[in-house]
Write a protein that holds these residues in place. Structure first.
Motif, PDB file in Angstrom:
ATOM      1  N   GLY A  79       2.742  -1.002  12.999  1.00 48.19           N
ATOM      2  CA  GLY A  79       1.872  -1.012  11.600  1.00 48.19           C
ATOM      3  C   GLY A  79       2.282   0.228  11.117  1.00 48.19           C
ATOM      4  N   ARG A  80       1.707   1.033  10.673  1.00 52.89           N
ATOM      5  CA  ARG A  80       2.129   2.552  10.130  1.00 52.89           C
ATOM      6  C   ARG A  80       2.701   3.383  11.088  1.00 52.89           C
ATOM      7  NH1 ARG A  80      -2.104   5.874   8.612  1.00 52.89           N
ATOM      8  NH2 ARG A  80      -3.910   4.490   9.313  1.00 52.89           N
ATOM      9  N   GLY A  81       2.313   3.035  12.295  1.00 49.04           N
ATOM     10  CA  GLY A  81       2.757   3.887  13.548  1.00 49.04           C
ATOM     11  C   GLY A  81       1.458   4.443  14.133  1.00 49.04           C
ATOM     12  N   LEU A 111      -7.170   9.648   9.793  1.00 46.83           N
ATOM     13  CA  LEU A 111      -6.428  10.935   9.467  1.00 46.83           C
ATOM     14  C   LEU A 111      -4.970  10.968   9.128  1.00 46.83           C
ATOM     15  CD1 LEU A 111      -8.422  13.219  11.922  1.00 46.83           C
ATOM     16  CD2 LEU A 111      -8.809  12.883   9.816  1.00 46.83           C
ATOM     17  N   GLY A 112      -4.503  10.104   9.948  1.00 48.54           N
ATOM     18  CA  GLY A 112      -2.699  10.087   9.585  1.00 48.54           C
ATOM     19  C   GLY A 112      -2.033   9.222  10.559  1.00 48.54           C
ATOM     20  N   SER A 113      -0.999   8.550  10.317  1.00 46.31           N
ATOM     21  CA  SER A 113      -0.065   7.723  11.158  1.00 46.31           C
ATOM     22  C   SER A 113       0.188   8.237  12.449  1.00 46.31           C
ATOM     23  CB  SER A 113       0.950   7.184  10.205  1.00 46.31           C
ATOM     24  OG  SER A 113       0.675   6.619   9.096  1.00 46.31           O
ATOM     25  N   ASP A 114       0.420   9.503  12.462  1.00 43.20           N
ATOM     26  CA  ASP A 114       0.859  10.296  13.683  1.00 43.20           C
ATOM     27  C   ASP A 114       0.089  10.837  14.596  1.00 43.20           C
ATOM     28  OD1 ASP A 114       3.556   9.603  12.925  1.00 43.20           O
ATOM     29  OD2 ASP A 114       4.207  11.610  12.290  1.00 43.20           O
ATOM     30  N   THR A 174       7.134  14.559   3.875  1.00 43.56           N
ATOM     31  CA  THR A 174       7.140  13.169   4.455  1.00 43.56           C
ATOM     32  C   THR A 174       7.055  12.072   3.247  1.00 43.56           C
ATOM     33  OG1 THR A 174       5.953  13.926   6.658  1.00 43.56           O
ATOM     34  CG2 THR A 174       6.199  11.799   6.152  1.00 43.56           C
ATOM     35  N   PRO A 175       6.447  12.241   2.536  1.00 43.39           N
ATOM     36  CA  PRO A 175       6.377  11.144   1.480  1.00 43.39           C
ATOM     37  C   PRO A 175       7.811  11.166   0.688  1.00 43.39           C
ATOM     38  CG  PRO A 175       4.435  12.375   1.339  1.00 43.39           C
ATOM     39  CD  PRO A 175       5.285  12.884   2.229  1.00 43.39           C
ATOM     40  N   ALA A 176       8.232  12.562   0.313  1.00 46.84           N
ATOM     41  CA  ALA A 176       9.481  12.421  -0.291  1.00 46.84           C
ATOM     42  C   ALA A 176      10.814  11.975   0.578  1.00 46.84           C
ATOM     43  CB  ALA A 176      10.054  14.019  -0.490  1.00 46.84           C
ATOM     44  N   VAL A 177      10.566  11.996   1.856  1.00 49.86           N
ATOM     45  CA  VAL A 177      11.882  11.461   2.523  1.00 49.86           C
ATOM     46  C   VAL A 177      11.408  10.064   2.508  1.00 49.86           C
ATOM     47  CG1 VAL A 177      12.807  11.410   5.028  1.00 49.86           C
ATOM     48  CG2 VAL A 177      12.065  13.441   4.106  1.00 49.86           C
ATOM     49  N   TYR A 178      10.310   9.173   2.814  1.00 51.16           N
ATOM     50  CA  TYR A 178      10.215   7.868   2.675  1.00 51.16           C
ATOM     51  C   TYR A 178      10.436   7.394   1.096  1.00 51.16           C
ATOM     52  CZ  TYR A 178       7.836   7.024   7.090  1.00 51.16           C
ATOM     53  OH  TYR A 178       7.648   6.917   8.457  1.00 51.16           O
ATOM     54  N   GLY A 179      10.350   8.371   0.129  1.00 52.59           N
ATOM     55  CA  GLY A 179      10.720   7.822  -1.009  1.00 52.59           C
ATOM     56  C   GLY A 179      12.266   8.021  -1.156  1.00 52.59           C
ATOM     57  N   ASP A 235       1.039  -1.302   0.066  1.00 51.58           N
ATOM     58  CA  ASP A 235       0.125   0.133   0.026  1.00 51.58           C
ATOM     59  C   ASP A 235       0.991   1.323   0.036  1.00 51.58           C
ATOM     60  OD1 ASP A 235       1.133   0.086   2.642  1.00 51.58           O
ATOM     61  OD2 ASP A 235      -0.909   0.060   3.419  1.00 51.58           O
ATOM     62  N   GLY A 236       2.178   0.983  -0.117  1.00 53.28           N
ATOM     63  CA  GLY A 236       3.006   2.252  -0.078  1.00 53.28           C
ATOM     64  C   GLY A 236       3.492   2.698   0.959  1.00 53.28           C
ATOM     65  N   PHE A 237       2.734   2.270   2.175  1.00 52.78           N
ATOM     66  CA  PHE A 237       3.437   2.684   3.639  1.00 52.78           C
ATOM     67  C   PHE A 237       4.529   1.866   4.169  1.00 52.78           C
ATOM     68  CE2 PHE A 237      -0.725   4.992   3.603  1.00 52.78           C
ATOM     69  CZ  PHE A 237      -0.221   5.837   4.200  1.00 52.78           C
ATOM     70  N   HIS A 238       5.048   2.034   5.215  1.00 55.69           N
ATOM     71  CA  HIS A 238       6.186   1.415   5.778  1.00 55.69           C
ATOM     72  C   HIS A 238       5.721   0.774   6.966  1.00 55.69           C
ATOM     73  CE1 HIS A 238       7.815   3.573   2.669  1.00 55.69           C
ATOM     74  NE2 HIS A 238       9.057   2.892   2.555  1.00 55.69           N
ATOM     75  N   ASP A 239       5.944  -0.453   7.418  1.00 58.24           N
ATOM     76  CA  ASP A 239       5.741  -1.087   8.705  1.00 58.24           C
ATOM     77  C   ASP A 239       7.058  -0.106   9.714  1.00 58.24           C
ATOM     78  OD1 ASP A 239       3.654  -2.671   9.024  1.00 58.24           O
ATOM     79  OD2 ASP A 239       4.530  -4.121   7.796  1.00 58.24           O
ATOM     80  N   LEU A 240       6.471   0.167  10.831  1.00 55.48           N
ATOM     81  CA  LEU A 240       7.423   0.888  11.793  1.00 55.48           C
ATOM     82  C   LEU A 240       7.281   0.316  13.158  1.00 55.48           C
ATOM     83  CD1 LEU A 240       6.082   4.563  11.080  1.00 55.48           C
ATOM     84  CD2 LEU A 240       8.125   3.257   9.850  1.00 55.48           C
ATOM     85  N   ALA A 241       8.513   0.222  13.771  1.00 61.41           N
ATOM     86  CA  ALA A 241       8.446   0.267  15.336  1.00 61.41           C
ATOM     87  C   ALA A 241       9.099   1.835  15.681  1.00 61.41           C
ATOM     88  CB  ALA A 241       9.692  -0.668  15.670  1.00 61.41           C
TER      89      ALA A 241
HETATM   90  O1  C5P Z   1       0.001   8.636   7.602  1.00 58.43           O
HETATM   91  P1  C5P Z   1       0.623   9.901   6.830  1.00 58.43           P
HETATM   92  O2  C5P Z   1      -0.843  10.832   6.176  1.00 58.43           O
HETATM   93  O3  C5P Z   1       1.025  10.937   7.805  1.00 58.43           O
HETATM   94  O4  C5P Z   1       1.852   9.592   6.084  1.00 58.43           O
HETATM   95  C1  C5P Z   1       2.236  10.457   5.076  1.00 58.43           C
HETATM   96  C2  C5P Z   1       2.968   9.769   4.012  1.00 58.43           C
HETATM   97  O5  C5P Z   1       4.315   9.326   4.718  1.00 58.43           O
HETATM   98  C3  C5P Z   1       2.357   8.586   3.427  1.00 58.43           C
HETATM   99  O6  C5P Z   1       1.892   9.136   2.126  1.00 58.43           O
HETATM  100  C4  C5P Z   1       3.677   8.113   3.036  1.00 58.43           C
HETATM  101  O7  C5P Z   1       4.246   8.243   2.066  1.00 58.43           O
HETATM  102  C5  C5P Z   1       4.525   8.110   4.258  1.00 58.43           C
HETATM  103  N1  C5P Z   1       4.427   6.884   5.201  1.00 58.43           N
HETATM  104  C6  C5P Z   1       4.982   5.812   5.152  1.00 58.43           C
HETATM  105  N2  C5P Z   1       4.933   4.884   5.962  1.00 58.43           N
HETATM  106  C7  C5P Z   1       4.507   5.170   7.389  1.00 58.43           C
HETATM  107  C8  C5P Z   1       3.944   6.428   7.430  1.00 58.43           C
HETATM  108  C9  C5P Z   1       3.884   7.505   6.588  1.00 58.43           C
HETATM  109  O8  C5P Z   1       5.385   5.613   4.283  1.00 58.43           O
HETATM  110  N3  C5P Z   1       4.210   4.193   8.306  1.00 58.43           N
END
Ligand code: C5P
Length: 312
Positions: A165-167, A148-151, A192-197, A37-43
């Motif tokens: 999960g996504r955090g 709304l968002g991971s954080d 944020t997406p640019a940094v993950y990219g 799904d493009g997200f990253h699993d986090l701890a």
């Molecule tokens: O969840 P949120 O909308 O804050 O994430 C912003 C972007 O950060 C996502 O679209 C994705 O590119 C990146 N992200 C990710 N993996 C996560 C959280 C955020 O790749 N666990």
């Protein structure tokens, strides 16, 4: 009140509600490989710190967002703002119209890797819940936050927590003392997406291990041991943030030379974070960072901070 009043108008019993909500630093940000799904699993070990936005909501004819503060011009005021999205999501869940003016007094760096946008989302959610007398449970609010968002869930909760999960899936953590920090605010934000990219690009040929919380770091938090915490701080997004913003390396070096116990990029950056041995040392390091010209401003504060709270 007439029979033609909407449920939103009937529900409004307060003139305005103000919520204070903290920034965060990630003391451990372990990033796994990109998921389908493009997200990253986090701890993701979050620590709330004492820099706050205040979100005030007042009844209005239609949804409107305003923002004040030194970086207010960088904050989007349309429906992309997480505070607006929070009001819309909460209202939709209750079948009412989000007729509210949301005002953000912004002190958290914008696009700085300190969850300022997420803070405003959590703040607006809690404020609207109180304004509209909805009485949502914490679990209900956390579920909306996660959409709304991971954080955003952590901004509501505050303190310290491990996010997986996504955090967004949180387990609160005990913190056994006060930690002192300095945050160096850079000019301009990082996406944020640019940094993950960039993380994906830098790790394309690497074997990225599944992310896991470091037990030594959790012990350091629990015992309030700043020296032990300093030895375990890690941010897997730091190489990516430094690759996109090489000048941050000089900021990190400046803070270490001025006596920080440890330095790291905060989240996706470009704010840099410095753990210090006490409040006095934090002030000295903040002054050195500002004097160096390697950052726009530096803020000394402490952690943990409470999560989103109604203050008036
Ligand atoms: O969840 P949120 O909308 O804050 O994430 C912003 C972007 O950060 C996502 O679209 C994705 O590119 C990146 N992200 C990710 N993996 C996560 C959280 C955020 O790749 N666990």
């Amino acid at each position: 009140m007439s029979d033609t009043d909407t449920s939103a108008e009937r529900a409004v019993v307060r003139d305005s509600v103000t919520v204070r909500v903290p920034a965060k630093v990630n003391v451990q940000l372990a990033v796994g490989a990109a998921r389908p799904d493009g997200f990253h699993d986090l701890a993701n070990v979050f620590l709330a710190v004492g820099l706050y936005d205040e979100v005030t909501v007042t009844p209005a004819d239609e949804l409107r967002v305003t923002c004040a503060g030194p970086d207010a011009h960088q904050v989007p005021l349309d429906a992309t703002n997480l505070a607006a999205r929070a009001a819309i999501a909460l209202a939709a869940r209750h079948g009412i119209e989000p007729r509210v003016h949301i005002h953000i007094d912004k002190d958290i760096p914008v696009a700085g890797g300190m969850a300022g946008g997420s803070a405003d989302g959590a703040g607006a959610l809690l404020a609207c819940d109180a304004l509209w007398s909805l009485g949502s449970s914490e679990a209900e609010l956390l579920a909306i936050c996660a959409e709304l968002g991971s954080d955003v869930p952590f901004s509501l909760l505050g303190g310290a927590a491990l996010g997986v999960g996504r955090g967004e899936r949180l387990t609160p953590l005990d913190v056994g003392g006060t930690f002192h920090w300095v945050f160096a605010v850079a000019d301009g934000g990082l996406s944020t997406p640019a940094v993950y990219g960039e993380f994906d690009r830098l790790t394309a040929t690497a074997d990225v291990p599944p992310p896991a919380a470091d037990p030594a770091l959790l012990t350091a938090l629990r015992t309030g041991d700043a020296t032990a915490l300093a030895a375990t701080l890690v941010n897997d997004l730091q190489p990516a943030a430094l690759s996109l913003r090489p000048s941050l390396a000089a900021t990190l070096t400046t803070g270490m030379s001025a006596g920080a116990l440890a330095a790291l990029v905060s989240g996706s950056g470009p704010t840099t974070a410095f753990l210090t041995k006490d409040a006095e040392s934090a002030e000295t390091i903040a002054e050195a960072l500002v004097a160096s010209g390697n950052c726009r401003t530096a803020r000394a504060t402490s952690a943990p901070a409470p999560g989103a709270r109604v203050v008036s």
